[in-house]
Design a protein around this motif. Sequence first.
Motif, PDB file in Angstrom:
ATOM      1  N   TRP A 102       0.782  -1.302  -0.084  1.00  0.00           N
ATOM      2  CA  TRP A 102      -0.037  -0.029   0.002  1.00  0.00           C
ATOM      3  C   TRP A 102       0.724   1.205   0.018  1.00  0.00           C
ATOM      4  O   TRP A 102       1.915   1.253   0.778  1.00  0.00           O
ATOM      5  CB  TRP A 102      -0.815   0.277   1.376  1.00  0.00           C
ATOM      6  N   LYS A 103       0.598   2.075  -0.584  1.00  0.00           N
ATOM      7  CA  LYS A 103       1.157   3.474  -0.782  1.00  0.00           C
ATOM      8  C   LYS A 103       1.233   4.170   0.706  1.00  0.00           C
ATOM      9  O   LYS A 103       0.493   3.903   1.444  1.00  0.00           O
ATOM     10  CB  LYS A 103       0.392   4.418  -1.757  1.00  0.00           C
ATOM     11  N   LYS A 104       2.347   4.775   1.082  1.00  0.00           N
ATOM     12  CA  LYS A 104       2.734   5.739   2.087  1.00  0.00           C
ATOM     13  C   LYS A 104       1.662   6.928   2.176  1.00  0.00           C
ATOM     14  O   LYS A 104       1.156   7.158   3.338  1.00  0.00           O
ATOM     15  CB  LYS A 104       4.016   5.812   2.412  1.00  0.00           C
ATOM     16  N   GLY A 105       1.827   7.576   1.084  1.00  0.00           N
ATOM     17  CA  GLY A 105       1.242   8.993   1.002  1.00  0.00           C
ATOM     18  C   GLY A 105       1.836   9.986   1.949  1.00  0.00           C
ATOM     19  O   GLY A 105       2.772   9.738   2.573  1.00  0.00           O
ATOM     20  N   GLY A 106       1.101  11.340   2.015  1.00  0.00           N
ATOM     21  CA  GLY A 106       1.630  12.397   2.740  1.00  0.00           C
ATOM     22  C   GLY A 106       0.570  13.189   3.114  1.00  0.00           C
ATOM     23  O   GLY A 106      -0.621  12.661   2.975  1.00  0.00           O
ATOM     24  N   ILE A 107       0.646  14.226   3.671  1.00  0.00           N
ATOM     25  CA  ILE A 107      -0.200  15.168   4.196  1.00  0.00           C
ATOM     26  C   ILE A 107      -0.383  16.623   3.350  1.00  0.00           C
ATOM     27  O   ILE A 107       0.366  17.394   3.206  1.00  0.00           O
ATOM     28  CB  ILE A 107       0.090  15.630   5.545  1.00  0.00           C
ATOM     29  N   PRO A 108      -1.797  16.753   3.103  1.00  0.00           N
ATOM     30  CA  PRO A 108      -1.939  17.980   2.151  1.00  0.00           C
ATOM     31  C   PRO A 108      -1.565  19.133   2.638  1.00  0.00           C
ATOM     32  O   PRO A 108      -1.388  19.445   4.151  1.00  0.00           O
ATOM     33  CB  PRO A 108      -3.372  17.846   2.014  1.00  0.00           C
ATOM     34  N   GLU A 109      -1.190  20.219   2.126  1.00  0.00           N
ATOM     35  CA  GLU A 109      -0.860  21.610   2.492  1.00  0.00           C
ATOM     36  C   GLU A 109      -1.872  22.217   3.605  1.00  0.00           C
ATOM     37  O   GLU A 109      -3.115  22.209   3.209  1.00  0.00           O
ATOM     38  CB  GLU A 109      -0.766  22.553   1.345  1.00  0.00           C
ATOM     39  N   LEU A 110      -1.223  22.886   4.627  1.00  0.00           N
ATOM     40  CA  LEU A 110      -1.927  23.615   5.717  1.00  0.00           C
ATOM     41  C   LEU A 110      -3.034  22.424   6.460  1.00  0.00           C
ATOM     42  O   LEU A 110      -3.758  22.946   7.265  1.00  0.00           O
ATOM     43  CB  LEU A 110      -2.975  24.613   4.788  1.00  0.00           C
ATOM     44  N   TRP A 111      -2.731  21.198   6.370  1.00  0.00           N
ATOM     45  CA  TRP A 111      -3.815  20.414   7.447  1.00  0.00           C
ATOM     46  C   TRP A 111      -2.445  20.156   8.546  1.00  0.00           C
ATOM     47  O   TRP A 111      -2.153  19.117   9.002  1.00  0.00           O
ATOM     48  CB  TRP A 111      -3.725  18.926   6.594  1.00  0.00           C
ATOM     49  N   ASP A 112      -2.548  21.084   9.230  1.00  0.00           N
ATOM     50  CA  ASP A 112      -1.306  21.320  10.333  1.00  0.00           C
ATOM     51  C   ASP A 112      -1.794  21.524  11.620  1.00  0.00           C
ATOM     52  O   ASP A 112      -1.260  21.815  12.669  1.00  0.00           O
ATOM     53  CB  ASP A 112      -0.399  22.154  10.003  1.00  0.00           C
ATOM     54  N   GLY A 113      -3.116  21.619  11.824  1.00  0.00           N
ATOM     55  CA  GLY A 113      -3.740  21.901  13.320  1.00  0.00           C
ATOM     56  C   GLY A 113      -3.796  23.396  13.542  1.00  0.00           C
ATOM     57  O   GLY A 113      -4.301  23.656  14.652  1.00  0.00           O
ATOM     58  N   LYS A 114      -3.726  24.200  12.604  1.00  0.00           N
ATOM     59  CA  LYS A 114      -3.738  25.430  12.859  1.00  0.00           C
ATOM     60  C   LYS A 114      -4.779  26.370  11.999  1.00  0.00           C
ATOM     61  O   LYS A 114      -4.825  27.321  11.797  1.00  0.00           O
ATOM     62  CB  LYS A 114      -2.320  26.172  12.694  1.00  0.00           C
ATOM     63  N   THR A 115      -5.703  25.482  11.439  1.00  0.00           N
ATOM     64  CA  THR A 115      -6.876  26.040  10.589  1.00  0.00           C
ATOM     65  C   THR A 115      -7.612  27.111  11.278  1.00  0.00           C
ATOM     66  O   THR A 115      -7.982  28.302  10.675  1.00  0.00           O
ATOM     67  CB  THR A 115      -7.646  24.903   9.913  1.00  0.00           C
ATOM     68  N   ALA A 116      -8.050  26.773  12.556  1.00  0.00           N
ATOM     69  CA  ALA A 116      -9.031  27.566  13.026  1.00  0.00           C
ATOM     70  C   ALA A 116      -8.646  28.802  13.528  1.00  0.00           C
ATOM     71  O   ALA A 116      -9.331  29.936  13.119  1.00  0.00           O
ATOM     72  CB  ALA A 116      -9.491  26.939  14.427  1.00  0.00           C
ATOM     73  N   GLY A 117      -7.312  28.924  13.779  1.00  0.00           N
ATOM     74  CA  GLY A 117      -6.659  30.368  14.039  1.00  0.00           C
ATOM     75  C   GLY A 117      -6.836  31.011  12.880  1.00  0.00           C
ATOM     76  O   GLY A 117      -7.069  32.384  12.861  1.00  0.00           O
ATOM     77  N   ARG A 118      -6.431  30.582  11.648  1.00  0.00           N
ATOM     78  CA  ARG A 118      -6.391  31.464  10.289  1.00  0.00           C
ATOM     79  C   ARG A 118      -7.978  31.715   9.970  1.00  0.00           C
ATOM     80  O   ARG A 118      -8.150  32.953   9.414  1.00  0.00           O
ATOM     81  CB  ARG A 118      -5.979  30.364   9.185  1.00  0.00           C
ATOM     82  N   ILE A 119      -8.823  31.128  10.197  1.00  0.00           N
ATOM     83  CA  ILE A 119     -10.448  31.322  10.055  1.00  0.00           C
ATOM     84  C   ILE A 119     -10.546  32.632  10.838  1.00  0.00           C
ATOM     85  O   ILE A 119     -11.256  33.575  10.273  1.00  0.00           O
ATOM     86  CB  ILE A 119     -11.129  30.156  10.274  1.00  0.00           C
ATOM     87  N   VAL A 120     -10.258  32.633  12.176  1.00  0.00           N
ATOM     88  CA  VAL A 120     -10.754  33.921  13.004  1.00  0.00           C
ATOM     89  C   VAL A 120      -9.782  35.017  12.423  1.00  0.00           C
ATOM     90  O   VAL A 120     -10.499  36.145  12.477  1.00  0.00           O
ATOM     91  CB  VAL A 120     -10.385  33.256  14.475  1.00  0.00           C
ATOM     92  N   GLU A 121      -8.796  34.804  12.270  1.00  0.00           N
ATOM     93  CA  GLU A 121      -8.044  35.787  11.745  1.00  0.00           C
ATOM     94  C   GLU A 121      -8.542  36.599  10.541  1.00  0.00           C
ATOM     95  O   GLU A 121      -8.680  37.774  10.326  1.00  0.00           O
ATOM     96  CB  GLU A 121      -6.480  35.711  11.344  1.00  0.00           C
TER      97      GLU A 121
END
Length: 370
Positions: A337-356
Amino acid sequence: MLVTIIAGARPNFMKIAPIIEAIKKAGDQGHAISYRLVHTGQHYDKKMSGDFFEQLGIPEPDTNLEAGGGTQAEQTAAIMVRFEQELLSHRPDLVLVVGDVTSTMACAITAQKLCVPVAHVEAGIRSGDWSMPEEINRMVTDSISNYFFTTSEVANQNLLQAGIGRDRIFFVGNTMIDTLLKQQPKFRAPQFWDELGLKKKEYLVMTLHRPSNVDEPEQLARLLDVLEKGTEQLPVIFPVHPRTRNNMEKFGITTNHVKAVEPLSYLEFNYLVQHAKGVITDSGGITEETTVMGVPCMTLRTSTERPETCTIGTNELLGTDSEALKDALEVLFAGNWKKGGIPELWDGKTAGRIVEALLRLHQPEKAALA
């Protein structure tokens, strides 16, 4: 700035928890922002709703519209009628809806009818499958929203192609991953872990609830038969959606290696996913969680609104053919099975960017968060 946040069904709760936390943090830092939480009651089962509020640290809603049950049309109408009264009594500066459930669409329509701006979190995703109620909800919500918070560049392009101006699109990442990363240290084994003799990486997890997989007895039986015979005797843990359980009982379908269990809480379910050898699902959100946790995922659908989980992550789109599932299991057990990676900005800091972004829109000169 008063933001009314809508939550209605299980997928919503994971997405609003970090947004509420980020709004509270901004308020503590002196920014003029607050929220009012409206639970539409679309999911009213404790495992589908109540446990999530407790485990994710979501405060009690300011109001519960109690609009659960009924057909799609009846539920939509009930939410709209009751949410209209909520807005007339507590008019906010903005209504924030998340995801693609019935509550998302119904509350967006109601807000716009009263000239209250709408922001859509997880905007722009598309499966292209109009037979899915969620796809209709996405399209309607995006067609009337004012601001769009997106999880991927694919979603950005979908909105641009629909004629949405770049100044209204905010690429912020994935709030569900904010919740996942925060809660990961708290994941806990379900009570049946020892009873079933489960060991890490020596079982599979499955969820099925879409009509294309569970409403026809032959299709459901074929899928379960593959898992009974093709998992090298490893157990398959199957938290059964109420719709699916009703169908299994109606069709007289029983299983052995597939262990049907009750729906699980967030912390228990994701403990299972994190330590599984692989996951079989027809859910969209689970494919995002498996991608971030690096767990092989097989999606039993012909289309996905989250293509980045396939192009970047650990997910493979199999369609609904049981033979494709059989082939995928062979790849998994062969260790290919492929190992895969993590998409851009899926870093746990999204909510802060929304509120900003919300603060910039409301008070551009005072928006920067510490």
